[in-house]
Design a protein around this motif. Sequence first.
Motif, mmCIF file in Angstrom:
data_model
loop_
_atom_site.group_PDB
_atom_site.id
_atom_site.type_symbol
_atom_site.label_atom_id
_atom_site.label_comp_id
_atom_site.label_asym_id
_atom_site.label_seq_id
_atom_site.Cartn_x
_atom_site.Cartn_y
_atom_site.Cartn_z
ATOM 1 N N ARG A 181 -19.852 -2.734 36.847
ATOM 2 C CA ARG A 181 -19.423 -3.266 35.551
ATOM 3 C C ARG A 181 -18.397 -2.331 34.897
ATOM 4 O O ARG A 181 -17.367 -2.773 34.390
ATOM 5 C CB ARG A 181 -20.627 -3.449 34.628
ATOM 6 N N GLN A 182 -18.656 -1.024 34.920
ATOM 7 C CA GLN A 182 -17.726 -0.047 34.338
ATOM 8 C C GLN A 182 -16.370 -0.107 35.028
ATOM 9 O O GLN A 182 -15.330 -0.030 34.375
ATOM 10 C CB GLN A 182 -18.295 1.363 34.439
ATOM 11 N N LEU A 183 -16.387 -0.247 36.336
ATOM 12 C CA LEU A 183 -15.125 -0.327 37.076
ATOM 13 C C LEU A 183 -14.349 -1.587 36.690
ATOM 14 O O LEU A 183 -13.158 -1.517 36.383
ATOM 15 C CB LEU A 183 -15.403 -0.322 38.582
ATOM 16 N N LEU A 184 -15.016 -2.720 36.675
ATOM 17 C CA LEU A 184 -14.337 -3.982 36.378
ATOM 18 C C LEU A 184 -13.882 -4.086 34.930
ATOM 19 O O LEU A 184 -12.893 -4.746 34.637
ATOM 20 C CB LEU A 184 -15.256 -5.160 36.723
ATOM 21 N N ASP A 232 -9.228 -3.956 44.261
ATOM 22 C CA ASP A 232 -9.881 -4.387 45.497
ATOM 23 C C ASP A 232 -11.012 -5.371 45.216
ATOM 24 O O ASP A 232 -11.290 -6.253 46.026
ATOM 25 C CB ASP A 232 -10.470 -3.193 46.250
ATOM 26 N N LEU A 233 -11.679 -5.207 44.082
ATOM 27 C CA LEU A 233 -12.844 -6.039 43.767
ATOM 28 C C LEU A 233 -12.481 -7.341 43.082
ATOM 29 O O LEU A 233 -13.282 -8.279 43.068
ATOM 30 C CB LEU A 233 -13.822 -5.263 42.886
ATOM 31 N N ARG A 234 -11.299 -7.417 42.514
ATOM 32 C CA ARG A 234 -10.906 -8.616 41.772
ATOM 33 C C ARG A 234 -10.912 -9.869 42.641
ATOM 34 O O ARG A 234 -11.162 -10.962 42.147
ATOM 35 C CB ARG A 234 -9.534 -8.425 41.116
ATOM 36 N N GLU A 235 -10.665 -9.734 43.924
ATOM 37 C CA GLU A 235 -10.680 -10.916 44.789
ATOM 38 C C GLU A 235 -12.096 -11.483 44.937
ATOM 39 O O GLU A 235 -12.278 -12.652 45.233
ATOM 40 C CB GLU A 235 -10.086 -10.613 46.157
ATOM 41 N N PHE A 236 -13.124 -10.644 44.715
ATOM 42 C CA PHE A 236 -14.508 -11.089 44.810
ATOM 43 C C PHE A 236 -15.060 -11.585 43.476
ATOM 44 O O PHE A 236 -16.136 -12.166 43.425
ATOM 45 C CB PHE A 236 -15.401 -9.952 45.315
ATOM 46 N N VAL A 237 -14.323 -11.296 42.392
ATOM 47 C CA VAL A 237 -14.774 -11.671 41.056
ATOM 48 C C VAL A 237 -13.641 -12.388 40.337
ATOM 49 O O VAL A 237 -12.901 -11.789 39.573
ATOM 50 C CB VAL A 237 -15.215 -10.432 40.241
ATOM 51 N N PRO A 238 -13.499 -13.672 40.606
ATOM 52 C CA PRO A 238 -12.459 -14.415 39.898
ATOM 53 C C PRO A 238 -12.848 -14.584 38.429
ATOM 54 O O PRO A 238 -14.019 -14.686 38.092
ATOM 55 C CB PRO A 238 -12.418 -15.755 40.630
ATOM 56 N N GLY A 239 -11.882 -14.567 37.578
ATOM 57 C CA GLY A 239 -12.162 -14.735 36.155
ATOM 58 C C GLY A 239 -12.391 -13.397 35.466
ATOM 59 O O GLY A 239 -12.395 -12.345 36.090
ATOM 60 N N GLU A 240 -12.581 -13.479 34.183
ATOM 61 C CA GLU A 240 -12.703 -12.276 33.362
ATOM 62 C C GLU A 240 -14.101 -11.672 33.334
ATOM 63 O O GLU A 240 -14.264 -10.478 33.221
ATOM 64 C CB GLU A 240 -12.275 -12.597 31.918
ATOM 65 N N HIS A 241 -15.116 -12.521 33.420
ATOM 66 C CA HIS A 241 -16.478 -12.049 33.233
ATOM 67 C C HIS A 241 -17.328 -12.330 34.472
ATOM 68 O O HIS A 241 -17.693 -13.478 34.722
ATOM 69 C CB HIS A 241 -17.103 -12.713 32.005
#
Length: 82
Positions: free
Chosen positions: A10-13, A51-60
Amino acid sequence: MPLIDTECVRQLLESADPDATLVFVRGDCVVMPGDQIDEAHRGLVIARRADLREFVPGEHPTEQQLETLAHRLDNVVRDLGS
């Protein structure tokens, strides 16, 4: 006991730094700005926010997404021999 938990992810994102990087230092996960990753920390990098944004689409991200990523990143740390 996991080495990387959902709070680390969570802190990273949620970091304000677009180049935020998750580093495992002395038994703790630390989110560092990408431009502060020096030679001493380079081998301790677990993941970059981009790197993680592709696994977590969207803001939240959902709690399930955070748990899944934490589990995967925990495996990365263990593979590094921590």
